[in-house]
Design a protein around this motif. Structure first.
Motif, PDB file in Angstrom:
ATOM      1  N   HIS A  24       0.836  -1.202   0.000  1.00  0.00           N
ATOM      2  CA  HIS A  24       0.000   0.000   0.000  1.00  0.00           C
ATOM      3  C   HIS A  24       0.874   1.255   0.000  1.00  0.00           C
ATOM      4  N   CYS A  48      -5.738   2.631  -2.309  1.00  0.00           N
ATOM      5  CA  CYS A  48      -4.458   2.120  -2.782  1.00  0.00           C
ATOM      6  C   CYS A  48      -4.567   1.786  -4.261  1.00  0.00           C
ATOM      7  N   ALA A  50      -2.476   0.258  -6.069  1.00  0.00           N
ATOM      8  CA  ALA A  50      -1.882  -1.028  -6.421  1.00  0.00           C
ATOM      9  C   ALA A  50      -2.873  -2.182  -6.274  1.00  0.00           C
TER      10      ALA A  50
HETATM   11 ZN   LIG Z   1      -2.382  -1.858  -1.635  1.00  0.00          ZN
END
Ligand SMILES: [Zn+2]
Length: 76
Positions: A24, A48, A50
């Motif tokens: 994160h 986040c 990602a």
């Molecule tokens: Zn993440």
């Protein structure tokens, strides 16, 4: 949310992304009120990029603190 999962899931379905825990590292602030956009202290949640997870400001702060602790802070 579901659409994004499908879009990104296609390309990543072959890779082992899910087995790697996300750090994160890139948390994007989000605001409920348009007037507050840009004021990070008024962010209502963090996102986040990602892993598409959402965190409360408290959780985001804790993540940032833990990330800072991992870096060499210099002389203690
Ligand atoms: Zn993440």
């Amino acid at each position: 949310m579901g659409i994004l999962d499908k879009v990104f899931g296609k390309d990543k379905s072959n890779t082992a992304v899910e087995t790697r825990p996300c750090t994160h590292g890139v948390l994007v602030p989000r605001w409920d009120s348009v007037d507050d956009i840009g004021k990070e202290e008024k962010a209502t949640s963090y996102f986040c990029e990602a892993c598409n997870e959402t965190f409360s400001p408290v959780q985001a702060q804790a993540l940032r603190d833990s990330m800072t602790e991992r870096l060499p802070v210099g002389d203690s």
